[in-house]
Design a protein around this motif. Sequence first.
Motif, PDB file in Angstrom:
ATOM      1  N   VAL A 176      49.985  37.471  51.567  1.00  0.00           N
ATOM      2  CA  VAL A 176      49.876  38.877  51.186  1.00  0.00           C
ATOM      3  C   VAL A 176      48.967  39.012  49.966  1.00  0.00           C
ATOM      4  O   VAL A 176      48.071  39.868  49.921  1.00  0.00           O
ATOM      5  N   ALA A 177      49.187  38.171  48.962  1.00  0.00           N
ATOM      6  CA  ALA A 177      48.368  38.236  47.751  1.00  0.00           C
ATOM      7  C   ALA A 177      46.906  37.926  48.058  1.00  0.00           C
ATOM      8  O   ALA A 177      45.983  38.579  47.531  1.00  0.00           O
ATOM      9  N   GLN A 178      46.672  36.953  48.910  1.00  0.00           N
ATOM     10  CA  GLN A 178      45.293  36.599  49.266  1.00  0.00           C
ATOM     11  C   GLN A 178      44.613  37.746  50.016  1.00  0.00           C
ATOM     12  O   GLN A 178      43.414  38.016  49.808  1.00  0.00           O
ATOM     13  N   THR A 179      45.364  38.430  50.868  1.00  0.00           N
ATOM     14  CA  THR A 179      44.797  39.563  51.595  1.00  0.00           C
ATOM     15  C   THR A 179      44.432  40.693  50.640  1.00  0.00           C
ATOM     16  O   THR A 179      43.360  41.311  50.765  1.00  0.00           O
ATOM     17  N   LEU A 180      45.299  40.960  49.671  1.00  0.00           N
ATOM     18  CA  LEU A 180      44.992  41.983  48.669  1.00  0.00           C
ATOM     19  C   LEU A 180      43.746  41.610  47.878  1.00  0.00           C
ATOM     20  O   LEU A 180      42.884  42.459  47.599  1.00  0.00           O
ATOM     21  N   GLN A 181      43.649  40.357  47.506  1.00  0.00           N
ATOM     22  CA  GLN A 181      42.481  39.911  46.748  1.00  0.00           C
ATOM     23  C   GLN A 181      41.200  40.127  47.552  1.00  0.00           C
ATOM     24  O   GLN A 181      40.172  40.554  47.013  1.00  0.00           O
ATOM     25  N   LEU A 182      41.268  39.870  48.851  1.00  0.00           N
ATOM     26  CA  LEU A 182      40.096  40.081  49.696  1.00  0.00           C
ATOM     27  C   LEU A 182      39.753  41.561  49.796  1.00  0.00           C
ATOM     28  O   LEU A 182      38.588  41.950  49.661  1.00  0.00           O
ATOM     29  N   HIS A 183      40.762  42.409  50.022  1.00  0.00           N
ATOM     30  CA  HIS A 183      40.512  43.848  50.118  1.00  0.00           C
ATOM     31  C   HIS A 183      39.875  44.381  48.829  1.00  0.00           C
ATOM     32  O   HIS A 183      39.017  45.266  48.871  1.00  0.00           O
ATOM     33  N   MET A 184      40.297  43.837  47.701  1.00  0.00           N
ATOM     34  CA  MET A 184      39.759  44.277  46.423  1.00  0.00           C
ATOM     35  C   MET A 184      38.417  43.622  46.097  1.00  0.00           C
ATOM     36  O   MET A 184      37.781  43.983  45.115  1.00  0.00           O
ATOM     37  N   GLU A 185      38.010  42.663  46.939  1.00  0.00           N
ATOM     38  CA  GLU A 185      36.820  41.850  46.696  1.00  0.00           C
ATOM     39  C   GLU A 185      36.822  41.312  45.260  1.00  0.00           C
ATOM     40  O   GLU A 185      35.838  41.380  44.526  1.00  0.00           O
ATOM     41  N   TYR A 186      37.980  40.778  44.899  1.00  0.00           N
ATOM     42  CA  TYR A 186      38.108  40.165  43.583  1.00  0.00           C
ATOM     43  C   TYR A 186      37.583  38.735  43.677  1.00  0.00           C
ATOM     44  O   TYR A 186      38.303  37.807  44.037  1.00  0.00           O
ATOM     45  N   ASP A 187      36.322  38.588  43.371  1.00  0.00           N
ATOM     46  CA  ASP A 187      35.597  37.323  43.528  1.00  0.00           C
ATOM     47  C   ASP A 187      34.768  37.097  42.274  1.00  0.00           C
ATOM     48  O   ASP A 187      33.538  37.213  42.298  1.00  0.00           O
ATOM     49  N   PRO A 188      35.425  36.818  41.144  1.00  0.00           N
ATOM     50  CA  PRO A 188      34.739  36.817  39.852  1.00  0.00           C
ATOM     51  C   PRO A 188      33.553  35.851  39.801  1.00  0.00           C
ATOM     52  O   PRO A 188      33.666  34.683  40.183  1.00  0.00           O
ATOM     53  N   ALA A 189      32.446  36.377  39.349  1.00  0.00           N
ATOM     54  CA  ALA A 189      31.249  35.568  39.101  1.00  0.00           C
ATOM     55  C   ALA A 189      30.565  36.162  37.879  1.00  0.00           C
ATOM     56  O   ALA A 189      29.513  36.801  37.983  1.00  0.00           O
ATOM     57  N   PRO A 190      31.172  35.995  36.712  1.00  0.00           N
ATOM     58  CA  PRO A 190      30.648  36.648  35.510  1.00  0.00           C
ATOM     59  C   PRO A 190      29.232  36.183  35.187  1.00  0.00           C
ATOM     60  O   PRO A 190      28.870  35.033  35.444  1.00  0.00           O
ATOM     61  N   PRO A 191      28.421  37.079  34.631  1.00  0.00           N
ATOM     62  CA  PRO A 191      27.037  36.729  34.327  1.00  0.00           C
ATOM     63  C   PRO A 191      26.910  35.693  33.216  1.00  0.00           C
ATOM     64  O   PRO A 191      25.876  35.030  33.102  1.00  0.00           O
ATOM     65  N   PHE A 192      27.960  35.550  32.398  1.00  0.00           N
ATOM     66  CA  PHE A 192      27.925  34.599  31.280  1.00  0.00           C
ATOM     67  C   PHE A 192      29.238  33.820  31.233  1.00  0.00           C
ATOM     68  O   PHE A 192      30.299  34.353  31.558  1.00  0.00           O
ATOM     69  N   ASP A 193      29.166  32.599  30.791  1.00  0.00           N
ATOM     70  CA  ASP A 193      30.354  31.760  30.662  1.00  0.00           C
ATOM     71  C   ASP A 193      30.881  31.859  29.235  1.00  0.00           C
ATOM     72  O   ASP A 193      30.989  30.869  28.516  1.00  0.00           O
TER      73      ASP A 193
END
Length: 231
Positions: A175-192
């Motif tokens: 369920v949590a993984q599905t929510l993460q996908l729907h939210m497109e929570y795929d962090p790729a910040p421009p700076f570390d």
Amino acid sequence: MLNPTPLSIGLLLFPNLTQLDLTGPYEVFSRAPNTRLHLIWKDLEPVRSDRGLAMLPTTTFDGCPPLDILCVPGGPGQVALMEDEETLAFLRRMAAGAKLVTSVCTGSLVLGAAGLLQGYRATSHWAALDQLALLGARPVAERVVRDRNRITGAGVTSGLDFALTVVADLYGEEVAQTLQLHMEYDPAPPFDTGSPRTAPTAIRKAAREAVAPFTEQRRQATLRAAEKLKG
């Protein structure tokens, strides 16, 4: 495993909070199955965040129903809350019947001031993490920390990770993984540079210097709260 009755989730909405501390978890929790969310404050007047965003409470301290999950966000307004006996008493009352007592960012200091983190591992924003020890908690420099029924998230954006962790615990990882996908929570910040562990020395030094006056103000409030807990 789905709950047969709605899961009651309450988030404290107080003046000068950091809105993402609240709206990040709210976005996740509102997408979870069979939940009922409450934004809680002393009255139903609009509440402004530290950046000026106005939000409406949905219930008051007096009208708040029993909660399965209690969540306290952070932000500059947290300092005043640490000496607000009405708020602290409300948190203690709600926490007594809640399945999970949680926070994001410096909301953990408010839980601590209410005496709800004594003996618990917990986290907070990096600029305030060490202050948890003054309130009897055990500071842990991690993005999400769970100790028994206390779950705390680190600074601001950690609220998303925190909320997904809670959903995974309650409903299962799928369920949590599905929510993460729907939210497109795929962090790729421009700076570390999102953590003191990775930020360059000069940036880390400048950031600490910038927040030093307010950090000291917060520390003094934490020290006063710690003295009250001793009494």
